[in-house]
Design an enzyme around this catalytic site. Structure first.
Site, PDB file in Angstrom:
ATOM      1  N   HIS A 269     -10.813  -1.949  -6.478  1.00 25.97           N
ATOM      2  CA  HIS A 269     -10.733  -0.542  -5.575  1.00 25.97           C
ATOM      3  C   HIS A 269      -9.700   0.318  -6.229  1.00 25.97           C
ATOM      4  O   HIS A 269     -10.313   1.587  -6.321  1.00 25.97           O
ATOM      5  CB  HIS A 269      -9.753  -1.300  -4.376  1.00 25.97           C
ATOM      6  CG  HIS A 269      -9.396  -0.093  -3.366  1.00 25.97           C
ATOM      7  ND1 HIS A 269     -10.389   0.585  -2.766  1.00 25.97           N
ATOM      8  CD2 HIS A 269      -8.244   0.203  -2.802  1.00 25.97           C
ATOM      9  CE1 HIS A 269      -9.804   1.540  -1.989  1.00 25.97           C
ATOM     10  NE2 HIS A 269      -8.487   1.299  -2.006  1.00 25.97           N
TER      11      HIS A 269
ATOM     12  N   ASP B 155       0.825  -1.160  -0.156  1.00 27.16           N
ATOM     13  CA  ASP B 155      -0.090  -0.045  -0.042  1.00 27.16           C
ATOM     14  C   ASP B 155       0.933   1.283  -0.098  1.00 27.16           C
ATOM     15  O   ASP B 155       2.068   1.225   0.707  1.00 27.16           O
ATOM     16  CB  ASP B 155      -0.991   0.140   1.300  1.00 27.16           C
ATOM     17  CG  ASP B 155      -2.257   0.897   1.210  1.00 27.16           C
ATOM     18  OD1 ASP B 155      -2.358   1.318  -0.064  1.00 27.16           O
ATOM     19  OD2 ASP B 155      -2.984   0.994   2.034  1.00 27.16           O
TER      20      ASP B 155
END
Ligand code: N7H
Length: 525
Positions: free
Chosen positions: A374, A229
């Site tokens: 996403h 991330d």
């Protein structure tokens, strides 16, 4: 700031610099004595994540941002090793403001300081205030953001949260501020927190705290579901240098009030310039349940093993493999070498053809990345025009919280220990940033390209339809993938049904992170 000026800063203390440099004359006093120097950065640096610029590289840009006056967390991104969010309310505004001016502002870490190990403090400290916090401190002038004024709790229905699942501390508007403390050890953070608590004494009361930390070992930089991330951040004009392939250069006013690109640039009060709205969300992740769902539902094509089919389903839900490689560039198998190369791992759009024939539709394809994935929901990369996309960029500064999954949780596929993401985003408009992404794109079953399939579904990672099952089309690439069986090709609208939310909001608040000079104005209000 040019290199010659930076040399001046390095031989003078920052406090001396602030008084010696005409451009810094409005800054509040800074540390007079040098802090103990670090030998190791307080930031992590996984290979997949872009490096921060050096202060020299920022200074080499035309008209660089005033990074001595901007708090360190806003532009630094998701690289903290350990970070504590300490939420508080103010009991005694007069004492708090006196201490803010005399002792807290000198502790606040600037963007310049965070960029080099040599200038990093032992523990980086930032502070931000909610709307009720500013009002309590006597700041009655509006900054011009209705969502900030309303507070996050009043918006639960807009952003799809269930208020009964919120931590009691976040329910309402009683949190006045948050202190962010970042370091490489929790011990350092605790020492600095004790110092700050002793300075502020009974002028504040703790409302809540959340300790975040990078995951251990080879999982460093990965969030709790296991995905790297912090890879894709917008390039901020007058700060980011160099700009990496695939990074969209965005005017700084998208994140900093009063700068070019801020839609309300001309109407912000002067003390709010170069501050940013900090959206905080405590997002609990149900990791064993997520893993069981992937294990039970591997994508099948007659070629993939069950484990590969499960990994492909997870990657298509996120839009990236666990390594960070984007599925658009690596559609059928992970590519860790690509993932670890920041010059390639973000260099793509969702356009099918870079040079389409005139009149050819160039978007409506999800073979390589689902419309619902996403990262496609929150950054459509060419699916919309730059004018429609770029105003919704945010800078993410989140960090995981909570321990690793225990053996008992893994065996029972049931979460018994709280873990998730302490989500932080910075933007110059709460609505254009977080609220828009969550309510108009993430939770919208028709986004993106509802005219192709009006039931594309919500974002499979963070979208919610009230906690119940979610039908998502496009996750199973049955169509258009070469060399797959006929069965794989014949059902473009086939849905995958997610039985529950794997991410649940436990609440949050909207804060304003002022510039250092803005903090001085608040202390004097
Ligand atoms: Fe997301 N995840 O692990 O699945 N996010 N996110 N996010 N997110 C991204 O590019 C994740 C959340 C954005 O430019 C990656 O850094 C999880 C919220 C944006 O291509 C991964 C949670 C919001 C991007 C995750 C969560 C966003 C992004 C890919 C909650 C906004 C950049 C790595 C628990 C409201 C997209 C990367 C781009 C990327 C995950 C929350 C926004 C792996 C687990 C609430 C803008």
């Amino acid at each position: 700031m040019r290199k010659s000026t930076l040399f001046l800063v390095s031989v003078l203390s920052l406090g001396q610099f602030a008084t010696a440099h005409p451009g810094a004359k409005d800054l509040p006093p800074r540390r007079r004595t040098p802090q103990p120097r670090r030998t190791k950065s307080l930031l992590i640096s996984p290979a997949a994540l872009p490096n921060l610029p050096t202060a020299d590289a920022v200074a080499d840009l035309d008209d660089p941002l005033p990074i001595d006056n901007i708090q360190s967390d806003i532009l630094a991104g998701m690289k903290k090793n350990k970070e504590l969010f300490f939420f508080f309310s103010v009991n005694d505004a007069a004492t708090f403001k006196t201490k803010l001016a005399s002792d807290i502002i000198p502790l606040i870490t600037t963007t310049t300081e965070i960029l080099s190990v040599d200038t990093q403090p032992v523990t980086a400290v930032n502070i931000a205030f909610s709307h009720t916090g500013l009002v309590t401190l006597g700041v009655s002038e509006s900054i011009g953001d209705p969502d900030f004024d309303a507070g996050q709790f009043s918006q639960t229905s807009t952003i799809g949260d269930n208020p009964s699942l919120w931590e009691p501390a976040f329910a309402g508007t009683s949190i006045h501020g948050v202190i962010l403390l970042a370091s490489d050890t929790v011990a350092n953070i605790n020492t600095e927190l004790a110092n700050i608590q002793s300075i502020l004494g009974s002028s504040i009361t703790e409302s809540h705290r959340l300790q975040g930390g990078a995951r251990p070992g080879s999982e460093e930089g990965h969030e709790h579901f296991g995905y790297m991330d912090g890879i894709s951040q917008p390039a901020v004009n007058r700060f980011t240098n160099p700009v990496l392939p695939g990074q969209t250069p965005v005017d700084p006013g998208t994140f900093l009030l009063g700068e070019l690109g801020d839609a309300s640039q001309d109407s912000r009060p002067s003390w709010a310039i170069d501050g940013s709205f900090l959206v905080f969300r405590k997002l609990q992740q149900f990791v064993p349940e997520f893993n069981k769902f992937l294990t039970d539902n591997p994508l099948e094509d007659g070629v993939l093993s069950p484990a590969e089919g499960s990994a492909l389903l997870g990657a298509r839900m996120v839009g990236r493999w666990k390594s960070g490689a984007p599925v658009f560039l690596a559609p059928t198998a992970d590519d860790p070498v690509l993932a670890a190369d920041p010059t390639r791992n973000n260099d793509f759009t969702y356009l099918i053809d870079s040079d389409p024939a005139p009149g050819t539709e160039n978007h409506f394809d999800q073979d390589r990345c689902p419309f619902s994935a996403h990262i496609r929901k929150v950054h459509p990369r060419g699916d919309l025009s730059p004018g429609a996309e770029n105003q919704h960029f945010i800078i993410r500064s989140s960090i995981p919280y909570g321990p690793e999954v225990t053996a008992a949780e893994a065996a029972s596929s049931t979460t018994t220990v709280d873990r998730g993401l302490a989500f932080v985003s910075y933007q110059s408009s709460v609505f254009n940033g977080f609220t828009f992404l969550q309510s108009i794109w993430i939770n919208n079953v028709g986004f993106i390209f509802g005219k192709v399939d009006p039931t594309i579904g919500v974002d499979p990672i963070i979208g919610s339809l009230g906690g119940g099952p979610k039908n998502i089309s496009g996750l199973d690439p049955r169509f258009g993938v070469p060399d797959r069986s006929v069965d794989f090709l014949d059902d473009p609208e086939h849905d995958v049904v997610l039985p529950r939310d794997f991410v649940v909001s436990r609440g949050g608040e909207y804060f304003f992170s002022p510039s250092l000079s803005g903090l001085g104005s608040i202390a004097a209000a």
